[in-house]
Design an enzyme around this catalytic site. Structure first.
Site, short mmCIF file in Angstrom:
data_model
loop_
_atom_site.label_atom_id
_atom_site.label_comp_id
_atom_site.label_asym_id
_atom_site.label_seq_id
_atom_site.Cartn_x
_atom_site.Cartn_y
_atom_site.Cartn_z
N VAL A 1 -17.57 82.95 71.80
CA VAL A 1 -19.05 83.44 72.39
C VAL A 1 -19.13 82.92 74.32
O VAL A 1 -18.98 82.10 74.87
CB VAL A 1 -19.63 83.88 71.49
CG1 VAL A 1 -21.53 84.23 72.31
CG2 VAL A 1 -19.73 84.43 70.61
N THR B 1 -16.78 78.80 68.99
CA THR B 1 -17.44 77.90 70.33
C THR B 1 -18.58 78.88 70.73
O THR B 1 -18.19 80.17 71.47
CB THR B 1 -16.36 77.75 71.11
OG1 THR B 1 -15.37 77.08 70.34
CG2 THR B 1 -17.07 77.07 72.03
N CYS B 2 -19.94 78.78 71.88
CA CYS B 2 -20.63 79.58 72.19
C CYS B 2 -20.94 78.93 73.33
O CYS B 2 -21.77 77.51 73.64
CB CYS B 2 -21.67 79.92 71.62
SG CYS B 2 -22.67 81.27 72.63
N ILE B 3 -20.96 79.46 74.98
CA ILE B 3 -20.75 78.63 75.75
C ILE B 3 -21.93 79.74 77.30
O ILE B 3 -21.80 80.40 76.69
CB ILE B 3 -19.78 77.84 76.65
CG1 ILE B 3 -18.97 78.94 77.62
CG2 ILE B 3 -18.69 77.27 76.07
CD1 ILE B 3 -18.04 78.69 78.04
#
Length: 125
Positions: free
Chosen positions: A77, A104-106
């Site tokens: 994301v 994963t979210c960045i």
């Protein structure tokens, strides 16, 4: 090894630069989806509506590729603003089946068409 390019007729297409997904034996790599409708127009609303549209678009591609959200193994994301993390999670938690895939979210400095979210995934089939 066979490699198949997949495009969903339910999503806006940009075949001159990408396929919605690439299918190789056992895995499907889905291109990032932004909150655009079938005509490529960004849907109305904020991060919650945009998250839902990205998830819907990815679901369309999963279906076209012969898979489903239940077979997704990894999600990435990309948020324009990490302050939207909780609101995005609220929708994500409701719409994705459990158990949830790895994720994963960045925060991304700039996303296509200045959208506030883009989501990509990898699935089995």
């Amino acid at each position: 090894m066979s490699v198949e390019k997949i495009n969903s007729t339910e999503n806006a297409t940009f075949t001159h630069i990408l396929s919605h997904a690439t299918k190789v034996p056992g895995l499907i790599f889905l291109s990032g989806q932004v909150p655009a409708d079938k005509n490529g127009v960004i849907v109305e609303g904020g991060i919650k509506e945009h998250t839902a549209q990205c998830i819907k678009n990815l679901g369309n591609v999963l279906e076209a590729a012969g898979s489903s959200w239940e077979k997704v193994v990894k999600v990435n994301v990309y948020l324009k603003d990490m302050d939207n993390f909780a609101a995005m999670n609220e929708v994500y938690e409701k719409l994705l089946p459990s158990p949830k895939p790895a994720r994963t979210c960045i925060q991304a400095a700039k996303l296509p068409n200045d959208v506030d979210i883009e989501i990509e995934a990898i699935a089995a089939y």
